[in-house]
Every structure is written in structure tokens, then in C-alpha cells.
Design an enzyme around this catalytic site. Structure first.
Site, PDB file in Angstrom:
ATOM      1  N   GLY A  12      96.089  -0.617  68.929  1.00 37.74           N
ATOM      2  CA  GLY A  12      95.464  -0.038  70.121  1.00 37.74           C
ATOM      3  C   GLY A  12      95.846   1.400  70.423  1.00 37.74           C
ATOM      4  N   SER A  13      96.185   2.188  69.408  1.00 39.86           N
ATOM      5  CA  SER A  13      96.532   3.589  69.709  1.00 39.86           C
ATOM      6  C   SER A  13      95.297   4.375  70.150  1.00 39.86           C
ATOM      7  CB  SER A  13      97.223   4.267  68.526  1.00 39.86           C
ATOM      8  OG  SER A  13      96.321   4.509  67.480  1.00 39.86           O
ATOM      9  N   MET A  90      88.305  -5.215  64.268  1.00 36.90           N
ATOM     10  CA  MET A  90      88.139  -5.386  62.829  1.00 36.90           C
ATOM     11  C   MET A  90      87.123  -6.470  62.463  1.00 36.90           C
ATOM     12  SD  MET A  90      89.891  -2.899  62.127  1.00 36.90           S
ATOM     13  CE  MET A  90      90.953  -2.410  60.781  1.00 36.90           C
ATOM     14  N   ARG A  91      86.016  -6.493  63.168  1.00 35.98           N
ATOM     15  CA  ARG A  91      84.955  -7.455  62.876  1.00 35.98           C
ATOM     16  C   ARG A  91      83.607  -6.769  62.960  1.00 35.98           C
ATOM     17  NH1 ARG A  91      86.500 -12.820  63.370  1.00 35.98           N
ATOM     18  NH2 ARG A  91      88.663 -12.887  64.035  1.00 35.98           N
ATOM     19  N   HIS A 109      85.744   5.060  62.894  1.00 35.76           N
ATOM     20  CA  HIS A 109      85.986   4.615  61.523  1.00 35.76           C
ATOM     21  C   HIS A 109      86.862   5.644  60.805  1.00 35.76           C
ATOM     22  CE1 HIS A 109      85.393   2.492  57.819  1.00 35.76           C
ATOM     23  NE2 HIS A 109      85.123   3.649  57.235  1.00 35.76           N
ATOM     24  N   ASP A 145      79.233  -0.098  59.803  1.00 33.92           N
ATOM     25  CA  ASP A 145      79.522   1.339  59.854  1.00 33.92           C
ATOM     26  C   ASP A 145      78.311   2.189  59.496  1.00 33.92           C
ATOM     27  OD1 ASP A 145      82.215   0.684  60.477  1.00 33.92           O
ATOM     28  OD2 ASP A 145      82.691   0.486  58.349  1.00 33.92           O
ATOM     29  N   GLU A 174      91.521  11.019  65.102  1.00 30.93           N
ATOM     30  CA  GLU A 174      90.797   9.952  65.819  1.00 30.93           C
ATOM     31  C   GLU A 174      91.060  10.066  67.317  1.00 30.93           C
ATOM     32  OE1 GLU A 174      91.209   5.923  64.352  1.00 30.93           O
ATOM     33  OE2 GLU A 174      91.587   6.600  62.328  1.00 30.93           O
TER      34      GLU A 174
HETATM   35  C1  GAR Z   1      92.108   3.085  63.309  1.00 32.28           C
HETATM   36  O1  GAR Z   1      92.510   3.883  62.231  1.00 32.28           O
HETATM   37  C2  GAR Z   1      90.617   2.847  63.264  1.00 32.28           C
HETATM   38  O2  GAR Z   1      89.896   3.954  62.784  1.00 32.28           O
HETATM   39  C3  GAR Z   1      90.532   1.697  62.286  1.00 32.28           C
HETATM   40  O3  GAR Z   1      91.613   0.872  62.606  1.00 32.28           O
HETATM   41  C4  GAR Z   1      92.662   1.658  63.159  1.00 32.28           C
HETATM   42  C5  GAR Z   1      93.016   1.072  64.507  1.00 32.28           C
HETATM   43  O4  GAR Z   1      94.135   1.723  65.034  1.00 32.28           O
HETATM   44  N1  GAR Z   1      89.298   1.005  62.418  1.00 32.28           N
HETATM   45  C6  GAR Z   1      88.665   0.452  61.394  1.00 32.28           C
HETATM   46  O5  GAR Z   1      89.103   0.489  60.257  1.00 32.28           O
HETATM   47  C7  GAR Z   1      87.353  -0.233  61.744  1.00 32.28           C
HETATM   48  N2  GAR Z   1      86.697  -0.638  60.554  1.00 32.28           N
HETATM   49  P1  GAR Z   1      94.512   1.540  66.555  1.00 32.28           P
HETATM   50  O6  GAR Z   1      94.515   0.033  66.805  1.00 32.28           O
HETATM   51  O7  GAR Z   1      95.888   2.115  66.658  1.00 32.28           O
HETATM   52  O8  GAR Z   1      93.499   2.256  67.396  1.00 32.28           O
END
Ligand code: GAR
Length: 215
Positions: A12-13, A90-91, A109, A145, A174
Site C-alpha cells: 500500500g505505498s 493484484m487481480r 502499472h 492493463d 509511481e
Molecule cells: C506497485 O509497484 C504497483 O505498480 C504494482 O504493485 C506494486 C504495489 O505496491 N502493481 C501491479 O503490478 C499491478 N499489476 P504498493 O502496494 O506499495 O503500492
């Protein structure tokens, strides 16, 4: 004030970056609800630390994917959510949620789409040997995506990079482009025409970011 619902599966950053952007006044928005598909997601702690309601929904408790996303859509709609943010969710999102929020769901992404879609954007970019990678904020459609691109940031890929080092470099970007894209949405400045997203009053340069390492 824009009412946001966030879906997250883990750390969740990005969710935190949005919370911080609201706190420091960059975003005129409120996170109404965090929905997770993982009871151990650290994102839940972040919600509780910031007095944001959270809801864990176990996909296996639902009879199918449609009913899972119907329930999520209902939870968000009853709370008046206007924009849904996938912050490390992630779904592949199901149709009932997409239909309930057309061009109102944004995903981040960790690659420069349309390259390296899927769950391992950073690892796949490294394995392919690309010299530049980055991240993409896009509207969500039914594909994986594939929705219209709102903003992208580019970062270098170094020859000694590992998945962790590249991911960290991308993650920094991001945390900038996601709040930026949400801000444009909240200001009503995004116009979607087919696959293209235009920014009202701008040439578009603002949505093509280059990390400091590349300048
Ligand atoms: C992030 O790097 C995001 O881009 C990726 O998961 C990570 C989540 O980090 N998302 C995907 O790969 C989606 N297919 P976070 O939980 O620290 O925000």
C-alpha cells in the site's frame, strides 16, 4: 471534494502516497473506503492509522468472480465513491465493477505499457533487456492493463539492476504520477477519445515524466 475508493492487495505505498497528497493539500479528495482481497495487507494498517474505513472481502467466499465484483461495486456506490483507485490490486477486475464505474477506475502499472503487462512488469522488463522502463497510470477496461493511458514516467534500467533495485526506482515515480493523474481527474481535466487521453489546457507534456536519473 472527490470521493475515492481504493483497492489494494499488499504493502500500500501508493495508497500512502495518495493519503499524503490529500493531507498536504495537493489533492482535494477524500478516501472513503479501502477494499482489500488480503486480510494481511499492510494497506489495512495505513487505513486505520488515517481513520479510513477498510473492508476485507475474501474472493473464495463468493460463488464467482461476477458476484465478488458486484459486491465491491455495491460497497463503493452506496458510499458515493466517484473514482476507484487500484493501488497494487493484484487481480483482473471483473465486469460488474467496470460497468459501475466507466472510465472511473485508475490503475498503476510498474512498466511502460503496452510493454510488460501483467503481474511482473519490472522482472519482465529486466529479463527482456530494456534500457528504459517506468510506470503507467491508465483507466481500467476489461483487458489486462489495456485501458487508455493517462500518464507515464520513464526510468533508466542499469546493467547491475536486480528486480528490487529497478522496482524501487520505478516506485518513486509511481508515487508522483498517481497523485498527479488523480488530481487531473479531480479537476475535470481528462478527456478520453478512443484510446487517447487528453489533458485540458495542457500540451500533454506534463503527463510524460522523466526520472531525475535520466535528465
Ligand atoms: C506497485 O509497484 C504497483 O505498480 C504494482 O504493485 C506494486 C504495489 O505496491 N502493481 C501491479 O503490478 C499491478 N499489476 P504498493 O502496494 O506499495 O503500492
Amino acid at each position: 471534494m472527490l470521493k475515492i475508493g481504493v483497492l489494494a492487495s499488499g504493502r500500500g505505498s501508493n495508497f500512502q502516497a495518495i493519503i499524503d497528497s490529500i493531507k498536504n493539500g495537493y489533492l482535494n479528495a477524500e478516501v472513503i473506503l479501502l477494499v482489500t482481497d488480503n486480510r494481511d495487507a499492510y494497506a489495512i494498517q495505513r487505513a486505520r492509522d488515517n481513520n479510513i474505513a477498510d473492508l476485507f472481502l475474501e474472493p473464495a467466499d463468493f460463488k464467482d468472480k461476477e458476484s465478488y465484483y458486484r459486491r465491491i461495486a455495491d460497497e463503493l456506490l452506496t458510499r458515493g465513491v466517484e473514482l476507484v483507485i487500484l493501488a497494487g490490486f493484484m487481480r483482473l477486475v471483473g465486469k460488474p465493477l467496470i460497468d459501475a464505474f466507466p472510465l472511473r477506475i485508475m490503475n498503476i502499472h510498474p512498466a511502460l505499457l503496452p510493454s510488460f503487462k501483467g503481474l511482473h512488469g519490472q522482472r519482465d522488463a529486466l529479463a527482456y533487456g530494456t534500457k528504459i522502463s517506468g510506470c503507467t497510470v491508465h483507466f481500467v477496461d476489461e483487458g489486462m492493463d489495456t485501458g487508455p493511458i493517462i500518464a507515464q514516467a520513464a526510468v533508466p534500467v542499469y546493467s547491475d539492476d536486480r528486480e528490487e533495485s529497478l522496482s524501487a526506482r520505478i516506485l518513486k515515480e509511481e508515487h508522483k504520477i498517481f497523485p498527479y493523474a488523480i488530481r487531473l481527474f479531480s479537476e475535470g481535466r481528462l478527456r478520453v477519445q478512443g484510446r487517447s487521453v487528453f489533458i485540458e489546457g495542457e500540451t500533454g507534456k506534463e503527463t510524460c515524466l522523466i526520472s531525475p536519473e535520466l535528465t
